[in-house]
Design a protein around this motif. Structure first.
Motif, PDB file in Angstrom:
ATOM      1  N   ASP A 302       0.789  -1.226   0.000  1.00  0.00           N
ATOM      2  CA  ASP A 302       0.000   0.000   0.000  1.00  0.00           C
ATOM      3  C   ASP A 302       0.826   1.284   0.000  1.00  0.00           C
ATOM      4  O   ASP A 302       0.288   2.371  -0.157  1.00  0.00           O
ATOM      5  CB  ASP A 302      -0.933   0.023   1.215  1.00  0.00           C
ATOM      6  CG  ASP A 302      -2.046  -1.005   1.102  1.00  0.00           C
ATOM      7  OD1 ASP A 302      -1.950  -1.875   0.220  1.00  0.00           O
ATOM      8  OD2 ASP A 302      -3.003  -0.948   1.894  1.00  0.00           O
ATOM      9  N   PHE A 303       2.145   1.178   0.228  1.00  0.00           N
ATOM     10  CA  PHE A 303       3.019   2.350   0.212  1.00  0.00           C
ATOM     11  C   PHE A 303       4.124   2.173  -0.826  1.00  0.00           C
ATOM     12  O   PHE A 303       4.489   1.034  -1.159  1.00  0.00           O
ATOM     13  CB  PHE A 303       3.669   2.578   1.587  1.00  0.00           C
ATOM     14  CG  PHE A 303       2.722   2.969   2.680  1.00  0.00           C
ATOM     15  CD1 PHE A 303       2.182   4.248   2.726  1.00  0.00           C
ATOM     16  CD2 PHE A 303       2.370   2.068   3.669  1.00  0.00           C
ATOM     17  CE1 PHE A 303       1.306   4.611   3.744  1.00  0.00           C
ATOM     18  CE2 PHE A 303       1.507   2.427   4.693  1.00  0.00           C
ATOM     19  CZ  PHE A 303       0.965   3.707   4.720  1.00  0.00           C
ATOM     20  N   ARG A 304       4.657   3.279  -1.304  1.00  0.00           N
ATOM     21  CA  ARG A 304       5.859   3.218  -2.131  1.00  0.00           C
ATOM     22  C   ARG A 304       7.045   3.017  -1.193  1.00  0.00           C
ATOM     23  O   ARG A 304       7.307   3.825  -0.310  1.00  0.00           O
ATOM     24  CB  ARG A 304       6.053   4.509  -2.912  1.00  0.00           C
ATOM     25  CG  ARG A 304       7.364   4.555  -3.706  1.00  0.00           C
ATOM     26  CD  ARG A 304       7.588   5.911  -4.332  1.00  0.00           C
ATOM     27  NE  ARG A 304       6.529   6.239  -5.268  1.00  0.00           N
ATOM     28  CZ  ARG A 304       6.416   7.409  -5.882  1.00  0.00           C
ATOM     29  NH1 ARG A 304       7.290   8.375  -5.635  1.00  0.00           N
ATOM     30  NH2 ARG A 304       5.433   7.622  -6.732  1.00  0.00           N
ATOM     31  N   VAL A 305       7.761   1.914  -1.358  1.00  0.00           N
ATOM     32  CA  VAL A 305       8.903   1.612  -0.493  1.00  0.00           C
ATOM     33  C   VAL A 305      10.185   2.036  -1.199  1.00  0.00           C
ATOM     34  O   VAL A 305      10.437   1.637  -2.336  1.00  0.00           O
ATOM     35  CB  VAL A 305       8.957   0.111  -0.145  1.00  0.00           C
ATOM     36  CG1 VAL A 305      10.215  -0.198   0.667  1.00  0.00           C
ATOM     37  CG2 VAL A 305       7.710  -0.295   0.633  1.00  0.00           C
ATOM     38  N   ILE A 306      10.974   2.879  -0.533  1.00  0.00           N
ATOM     39  CA  ILE A 306      12.243   3.328  -1.113  1.00  0.00           C
ATOM     40  C   ILE A 306      13.395   2.616  -0.410  1.00  0.00           C
ATOM     41  O   ILE A 306      13.304   2.246   0.758  1.00  0.00           O
ATOM     42  CB  ILE A 306      12.400   4.853  -1.017  1.00  0.00           C
ATOM     43  CG1 ILE A 306      12.411   5.317   0.441  1.00  0.00           C
ATOM     44  CG2 ILE A 306      11.311   5.556  -1.790  1.00  0.00           C
ATOM     45  CD1 ILE A 306      12.703   6.791   0.619  1.00  0.00           C
ATOM     46  N   GLU A 307      14.478   2.422  -1.138  1.00  0.00           N
ATOM     47  CA  GLU A 307      15.656   1.752  -0.593  1.00  0.00           C
ATOM     48  C   GLU A 307      16.421   2.705   0.317  1.00  0.00           C
ATOM     49  O   GLU A 307      16.650   3.862  -0.021  1.00  0.00           O
ATOM     50  CB  GLU A 307      16.569   1.294  -1.734  1.00  0.00           C
ATOM     51  CG  GLU A 307      17.711   0.395  -1.295  1.00  0.00           C
ATOM     52  CD  GLU A 307      17.343  -1.078  -1.237  1.00  0.00           C
ATOM     53  OE1 GLU A 307      18.126  -1.863  -0.674  1.00  0.00           O
ATOM     54  OE2 GLU A 307      16.272  -1.446  -1.771  1.00  0.00           O
TER      55      GLU A 307
END
Length: 479
Positions: A302-307
């Motif tokens: 449900d969220f944009r996951v960033i590294e």
């Protein structure tokens, strides 16, 4: 004119699971022209040495083994080639379940010979959340993309969350969710269950006791519930279990903007971003399984996951590179009495500040007496916003008010310390020095620094030919 100055910063992170040390070089530069007001900022942060990652040495379930921590830090100083005298700033961050007052005192005592001239010793879940979010790169991502980013720093004992909106902190908090809250032996028998895990077990009706053999499926179920609690936390959903496992002393996680991206740091983050093969209990805890559960949860869908730029090292990198800021360059101090450490802040609100600008001392003196009754420190910092373009008479009345009240109530020999947000420190400080000639005290007046009531401030030795003062603002000294 392009003057540069560098200082060496040390970061020491003593967490529930791991202890680390890093050294960074911070570069300060005056980028203003010859006929302009100096503008000095930290223009570069280079990590020049990273230690090994050590398991935090403990005497028992909660208490740090101070002598072994000292040995770790001493060994890393030797390996790095630096000495305590080389360090001018930095932070000792005691985090998670290690952030107990007794542990903080142990660390202060054992690391006193390694603190250099200007290293802060600090802990507390709110500050840790912010430092980890800077070290992970979440704050910079929010600046570069002008968006709202949540950083979840998941360690052994706690998860610290900070919400950045275009670089500004708009929310922070801490919850007892971490990889070492359930510990197991190599043959998968339970040897420790934390209170927060016990609450999860009770809610889900799972029976588990010390000495029991525990299956991957049971641990994964605990990880699923924890992952869902983190998701509900970010979505601002009410949950009785979530409220029950909030870390004492942390802020209530409140915000009014939608989260655009999520970043993970801490030891568990490696298991989230880079799942690897092997026994689930290979680290003697539930960290691997918690990472797998989070990767499969709504936090990812449900969220944009960033590294993250740093995972397990996010807090120590933040401690060494991001705890120090600088004052404005139009400041006043009549004598080098630095460094000053652990000075409590008394912040005036808008109405109190207006009274001071009008030359009214009664309210200020009442608040100063209250602060002195609350604190055992002989020193204090009087903080206020100030004004963008105050008139000469406003500055004169404010200076007279501050000198009258502070000189009457501060112990003999203690300096008048003023911190402002707006750029007016030089005019105010010089006026205060003129007015305090009858009872001379040191006057230190700096600006471009934002502090709040109950903060503590460290000021280092002036840099760049005395134009700026390095400043560390600490939200909480001890957990």
């Amino acid at each position: 004119m392009s003057e540069e100055s560098t200082i060496l910063s040390v970061g020491i992170d003593i967490g529930t699971s791991t202890t680390q040390v890093i050294f960074s070089r911070l570069t300060f530069k005056n980028s203003a022209g010859y006929f302009a007001v100096p503008h000095i900022a930290i223009v570069n942060k280079d990590v020049v040495y990273k230690s090994d990652i050590y398991m935090t040495p403990l005497q028992n379930q909660y208490m740090i083994d101070g002598e072994k921590v000292r040995d770790i830090v001493a060994g890393e100083f030797r390996k790095s080639g630096f000495t305590p005298a080389d360090t001018q700033t930095g932070a000792v961050i005691i985090t998670g379940e290690s952030a107990r007052k007794e542990n903080s005192e142990i660390v202060l005592r054992e690391l006193s010979n390694f603190a250099g001239e200007f290293v802060v010793s600090t802990a507390g879940p709110d500050l840790e959340a912010i430092i980890a979010g800077k070290g992970s790169g979440a704050r910079q991502y929010s600046i570069d993309n002008q968006c709202t980013v949540a950083n979840l720093d998941i360690g052994g004992g706690t998860t610290n969350v900070v919400l950045f909106d275009s670089g500004e902190v708009i929310g922070k908090g801490c919850v007892d969710i971490g990889g070492r809250l359930l510990k197991v032996t190599p043959d998968s028998r339970v040897e420790y269950i934390s209170d927060s895990v016990k609450r999860v077990l009770d809610v889900d009706g799972i029976s588990l006791h010390i000495g029991d053999e525990v299956s991957y499926g049971t641990v994964y179920r605990i990880g699923e519930i924890m992952s869902d609690l983190l998701y509900q936390w970010l979505c601002r959903e009410d949950n009785r279990l979530l409220s029950a496992i909030m870390t004492p002393g942390s802020s209530e996680f409140k915000f009014d903007k939608s989260i655009r991206a999520v970043c993970f740091s801490g030891g568990v983050a490696d298991c989230i971003y880079h799942p690897s093969e092997g026994a689930w209990a290979r680290y003697g805890d539930m960290g691997v399984v918690l990472g797998e559960a989070i990767r499969a949860s709504r936090l990812f869908s449900d969220f944009r996951v960033i590294e993250a730029k740093e995972t397990i090292r996010a807090t120590v990198v933040g401690a060494g590179s991001y705890t120090t800021s600088v004052s404005g360059s139009t400041i006043t101090y009549n004598r080098d009495v630095f460094p000053l450490k652990n000075i409590p802040v008394l912040k005036l609100n808008e109405n109190e500040q207006q009274d001071c600008f009008a030359g009214q001392t009664e309210g200020l003196m009442e608040k100063l007496r209250w602060m002195q009754a609350q604190s055992d420190s002989k020193q204090l910092i009087l903080a206020m916003k100030g004004k963008k373009n105050p008139s000469y008479m406003e500055v004169k009345r404010l200076a007279a008010c501050l000198v009258s009240a502070l000189d009457a109530l501060l112990p003999e020999g203690q300096p008048m310390l003023i911190v402002l947000e707006y750029d007016m420190a030089k005019a105010l400080g010089q006026m205060m020095m003129q007015l305090s000639t009858g009872h001379p005290r040191d006057v230190i007046c700096i600006d471009s620094v934002q502090v709040e009531q109950n903060d503590f401030v460290d000021m280092g030795k002036p840099l760049v030919n005395g134009l700026v003062i390095p400043v560390v603002v600490k939200t909480l000294i001890f957990g």
